[in-house]
Design a protein around this motif. Structure first.
Motif, PDB file in Angstrom:
ATOM      1  N   LEU A  90       4.956  -5.684  -4.587  1.00  0.00           N
ATOM      2  CA  LEU A  90       4.711  -4.477  -3.763  1.00  0.00           C
ATOM      3  C   LEU A  90       3.782  -4.760  -2.703  1.00  0.00           C
ATOM      4  O   LEU A  90       2.569  -5.086  -3.256  1.00  0.00           O
ATOM      5  CB  LEU A  90       4.304  -3.330  -4.831  1.00  0.00           C
ATOM      6  CG  LEU A  90       5.362  -3.085  -5.906  1.00  0.00           C
ATOM      7  CD1 LEU A  90       4.763  -2.209  -6.931  1.00  0.00           C
ATOM      8  CD2 LEU A  90       6.641  -2.555  -5.322  1.00  0.00           C
ATOM      9  N   PRO A  91       3.955  -4.367  -1.470  1.00  0.00           N
ATOM     10  CA  PRO A  91       3.149  -4.975  -0.222  1.00  0.00           C
ATOM     11  C   PRO A  91       1.829  -4.191  -0.257  1.00  0.00           C
ATOM     12  O   PRO A  91       0.995  -4.707   0.278  1.00  0.00           O
ATOM     13  CB  PRO A  91       3.931  -4.907   0.730  1.00  0.00           C
ATOM     14  CG  PRO A  91       5.255  -3.818   0.462  1.00  0.00           C
ATOM     15  CD  PRO A  91       5.239  -4.057  -1.053  1.00  0.00           C
ATOM     16  N   TRP A  92       1.685  -3.032  -0.974  1.00  0.00           N
ATOM     17  CA  TRP A  92       0.502  -2.361  -0.687  1.00  0.00           C
ATOM     18  C   TRP A  92      -0.606  -2.584  -2.091  1.00  0.00           C
ATOM     19  O   TRP A  92      -1.540  -2.140  -1.897  1.00  0.00           O
ATOM     20  CB  TRP A  92       1.035  -0.834  -0.665  1.00  0.00           C
ATOM     21  CG  TRP A  92       1.538  -0.185  -1.926  1.00  0.00           C
ATOM     22  CD1 TRP A  92       1.139  -0.113  -3.266  1.00  0.00           C
ATOM     23  CD2 TRP A  92       2.966  -0.259  -2.127  1.00  0.00           C
ATOM     24  NE1 TRP A  92       2.244   0.266  -3.903  1.00  0.00           N
ATOM     25  CE2 TRP A  92       3.445   0.159  -3.342  1.00  0.00           C
ATOM     26  CE3 TRP A  92       3.944  -0.507  -1.162  1.00  0.00           C
ATOM     27  CZ2 TRP A  92       4.655   0.423  -3.556  1.00  0.00           C
ATOM     28  CZ3 TRP A  92       5.311  -0.066  -1.322  1.00  0.00           C
ATOM     29  CH2 TRP A  92       5.631   0.230  -2.968  1.00  0.00           C
TER      30      TRP A  92
ATOM     31  N   ARG B 198       2.690   5.404  -8.122  1.00  0.00           N
ATOM     32  CA  ARG B 198       2.435   3.857  -7.818  1.00  0.00           C
ATOM     33  C   ARG B 198       3.656   3.315  -6.698  1.00  0.00           C
ATOM     34  O   ARG B 198       3.305   2.465  -6.129  1.00  0.00           O
ATOM     35  CB  ARG B 198       2.686   3.123  -8.909  1.00  0.00           C
ATOM     36  CG  ARG B 198       1.763   3.605 -10.111  1.00  0.00           C
ATOM     37  CD  ARG B 198       0.207   3.698  -9.628  1.00  0.00           C
ATOM     38  NE  ARG B 198      -0.452   2.394  -9.247  1.00  0.00           N
ATOM     39  CZ  ARG B 198      -1.153   1.371 -10.001  1.00  0.00           C
ATOM     40  NH1 ARG B 198      -1.108   1.822 -11.229  1.00  0.00           N
ATOM     41  NH2 ARG B 198      -1.502   0.173  -9.367  1.00  0.00           N
ATOM     42  N   ILE B 199       4.620   3.720  -6.607  1.00  0.00           N
ATOM     43  CA  ILE B 199       5.895   3.234  -5.886  1.00  0.00           C
ATOM     44  C   ILE B 199       6.311   4.269  -4.590  1.00  0.00           C
ATOM     45  O   ILE B 199       6.180   3.836  -3.353  1.00  0.00           O
ATOM     46  CB  ILE B 199       7.105   2.892  -6.768  1.00  0.00           C
ATOM     47  CG1 ILE B 199       6.848   2.311  -7.956  1.00  0.00           C
ATOM     48  CG2 ILE B 199       8.167   2.178  -5.861  1.00  0.00           C
ATOM     49  CD1 ILE B 199       6.600   0.533  -7.688  1.00  0.00           C
ATOM     50  N   PRO B 202       3.391   5.239  -1.987  1.00  0.00           N
ATOM     51  CA  PRO B 202       2.901   4.060  -0.859  1.00  0.00           C
ATOM     52  C   PRO B 202       3.952   3.538  -0.208  1.00  0.00           C
ATOM     53  O   PRO B 202       3.865   3.235   0.953  1.00  0.00           O
ATOM     54  CB  PRO B 202       2.296   2.943  -1.851  1.00  0.00           C
ATOM     55  CG  PRO B 202       2.393   3.572  -3.411  1.00  0.00           C
ATOM     56  CD  PRO B 202       3.032   5.040  -3.331  1.00  0.00           C
ATOM     57  N   ALA B 203       5.099   3.443  -0.856  1.00  0.00           N
ATOM     58  CA  ALA B 203       6.624   3.004  -0.055  1.00  0.00           C
ATOM     59  C   ALA B 203       6.830   3.758   0.995  1.00  0.00           C
ATOM     60  O   ALA B 203       7.341   3.339   2.041  1.00  0.00           O
ATOM     61  CB  ALA B 203       7.655   2.623  -1.066  1.00  0.00           C
ATOM     62  N   THR B 280       1.461  -1.990   3.902  1.00  0.00           N
ATOM     63  CA  THR B 280       2.701  -1.588   3.497  1.00  0.00           C
ATOM     64  C   THR B 280       3.718  -1.818   4.440  1.00  0.00           C
ATOM     65  O   THR B 280       4.958  -1.880   4.052  1.00  0.00           O
ATOM     66  CB  THR B 280       2.635   0.016   3.359  1.00  0.00           C
ATOM     67  OG1 THR B 280       1.371   0.452   2.737  1.00  0.00           O
ATOM     68  CG2 THR B 280       3.788   0.625   2.381  1.00  0.00           C
TER      69      THR B 280
END
Lengths: 283, 283
Positions: A90-92, B198-199, B202-203, B280
């Motif tokens: 996960l890039p963040w 969490r996913i 941010p994504a 991100t």
């Protein structure tokens, strides 16, 4: 105790797209012992990744079952952690956070906060990434990302570690280096591993058994080859080893003589394209 | 001594100029000089065009001398609507803040819903596509009728103006979350709430923030027009009032303020977005 740690029984996979059904996997039966390193090899598009996804529980098979340690698999979970081909960090999140997300969730009850922290550090240390705990994925190289991906998968203490072409996107030198690391870690931990690959050398070097899939559609297990080479294995010494070369040739023969890809594909295109067109008209 | 070279005369004045000062000078020349030059040219042109006594619009010098009281004294309060420009702008900003924050909360929630559920997408998307083309001011009469009060009506107009780009961008962002991230979440077995925080957020953050940035710009566009109609303290009504009193210089000054505030609003959201989505966008 069950005779086999992991068994894939009569797995069948059929995709349905726009009225046309494609049978991808046909009658797949496979038994894996605890601590065994299995490679699944086959031409691209034959359904290797689909098979791995079924074992992971990410894809549901049309029929048949996957049984791990006496229990049927029907959803993904940390007991079958996956190392994805394109690392999927996960890039963040930082390197540490990527692993901690998995560890904190998996061991939320069974380990204390301090133990989890230790465990995250231990796993990152095992893949040699302790120096980059606070780096983000964008700041580290492709090989390093894959190391973190491996650490994340190992940190969940999976019963089976699933590797989906883990070194496919890496350059040859980095790949060789990571293969050594994986062998060392497997020696150390005795994990049960299933790895998808299309690299013959990689398969022979790393595996205890190589499962060769025939070309799709309706891919079956064509042959299973036992690799009886002493461990630890050294790629330079093995280069001159007659057994190693025999195994290698056997896999190559399977892939390039019995399952020739290019000609088959061209033939099939010529034959099936009109057939599917007539089907559509009828539908 | 020989004849001094060019660099001698430039870099060796009375005291020793450090490299950081030189860099500052370079930056000033490269970044600050061009806009200053252009601004001076435009003002000069404006001054020339509007300098004749018969000109319909005031020249810049005229504007400054007419509005000097307003410029030097932004926070006076003589009761009623007779307040300094600072208060007028703050009143407008307050309305924008309420309307925009409501739009952020509702827009992101609806965007997530539409991004996650195909059913919601099919049901709501046509409604959104029609409603978003309704001009902001067209909502004003109906919201006045509904709320029976001007302040909530203005806030509602801001809300309904800003919400569409937020919904649409959020839903695109949610729909574009890579399959790999979903798979990681499934293997780790994140629950719905963990997946969301969490996913998903941010994504989708880069998309969400581009919606937020468009939204804040539209809010500021709409508030001026809405305030012209509802009256009271606010930069929009200030402009309308000045027009009725034929104080063109006040209008020009107000436009300058509106532009500068709009610029800072945009930059503020962009800045927050850059901080939040750092890392991100690359992987």
């Amino acid at each position: 105790m069950a005779a086999h740690y992991l068994s894939v029984e009569q797995v069948e996979m059929t995709f349905e797209t726009k009225g046309a059904t494609t049978n991808v996997l046909h009658e797949i039966n496979l038994s894996v012992q605890r601590g065994e390193y299995i490679s699944i090899i086959g031409h691209s598009g034959c359904g290797k990744s689909t098979l791995l996804n079924i074992i992971a529980g990410l894809t549901e098979s049309t029929s048949g079952a996957v049984i791990l340690d006496g229990k049927e698999v029907n959803a993904p979970g940390p007991d079958r952690s996956v190392v994805f081909q394109n690392h999927s960090l996960l890039p963040w999140l930082t390197v540490y956070e990527n692993v901690s997300l998995a560890v904190n969730k998996t061991f939320a009850r069974s380990k204390s906060k301090a133990e989890r922290h230790e465990w995250i550090l231990k796993n990152l240390d095992m893949v040699g990434m302790s120096h980059a705990l606070d780096k983000r994925p964008a700041e580290i190289s492709g090989g390093m990302k894959q190391r973190v991906g491996i650490a994340r998968a190992l940190s969940m203490e999976p019963k089976v570690l699933l590797l989906d072409e883990p070194f496919g996107a890496l350059d040859a030198l980095t790949r060789a280096h990571l293969q050594e690391e994986v062998m060392r870690i497997q020696d150390e931990l005795g994990n049960t591993v299933i790895m998808i690959t299309h690299d013959v050398d990689e398969a022979v070097l790393l595996s205890d058994r190589i499962v060769m899939l025939t070309n799709g559609p309706s891919a079956r297990i064509g042959e299973i080859l036992d690799i009886d080479l002493p461990r630890p294995r050294n790629r330079i010494e093995l280069a001159d080893d007659p057994n190693y070369n025999r195994y290698r040739q056997e896999v190559l023969r399977f892939l390039y003589e019995k399952q020739r890809k290019v000609e088959n594909l061209a033939e099939r295109r010529g034959k099936t394209a009109p057939a599917s067109a007539t089907k559509k008209v009828r539908a | 001594m020989n004849t001094p070279t060019r660099s001698d005369t430039l870099t060796k004045p009375m005291f020793n100029v450090g490299p950081s000062l030189l860099r500052l000078r370079d930056m000033l020349v490269q970044k600050v000089l061009p806009p200053v030059v252009i601004l001076a040219l435009l003002l000069g042109l404006w001054e020339i065009l509007c300098s004749s006594p018969t000109a319909a619009l005031p020249a810049p010098s005229q504007v400054i001398s007419d509005t000097w009281e307003l410029i030097v004294n932004p926070f006076y309060d003589y009761g009623g609507n007779d307040k300094g420009m600072g208060w007028q702008i703050l009143a407008s900003l307050e309305r924008v803040a309420y309307g925009y924050l409501l739009a952020v909360v509702a827009g992101i929630s609806l965007g997530v819903l539409v991004g996650q559920s195909t059913w919601a997408l099919r049901g709501l998307d046509p409604v959104f596509q029609v409603l978003r083309t309704v001009p902001p001011l067209a909502w004003l009469p109906i919201s006045l009728a509904g709320f029976q009060d001007s302040t909530p009506s203005a806030i509602f107009v801001i809300f309904i103006t800003a919400i569409w780009p937020i919904i649409i961008n959020t839903s695109v962002g949610v729909r574009n979350i890579p399959e790999d991230y979903r798979n990681v979440a499934r293997v780790i077995r994140l629950n719905g709430y963990e997946y969301f925080t969490r996913i998903m957020l941010p994504a989708a953050a880069p998309y969400i923030f581009s919606g937020l940035r468009i939204g804040v710009g539209l809010s500021w566009l709409a508030i001026v027009a809405a305030e012209m109609l509802i009256g009271g303290v606010g930069i929009g009504f200030f402009i309308w009032d000045a027009w009725n009193a034929s104080m063109l210089s006040d209008i020009v000054l107000a436009l300058v303020y509106v532009g500068i505030v709009g610029f800072f609003l945009d930059r503020m959201v962009a800045f927050v977005g850059n901080r939040v989505t750092r890392g991100t966008t690359q992987s």
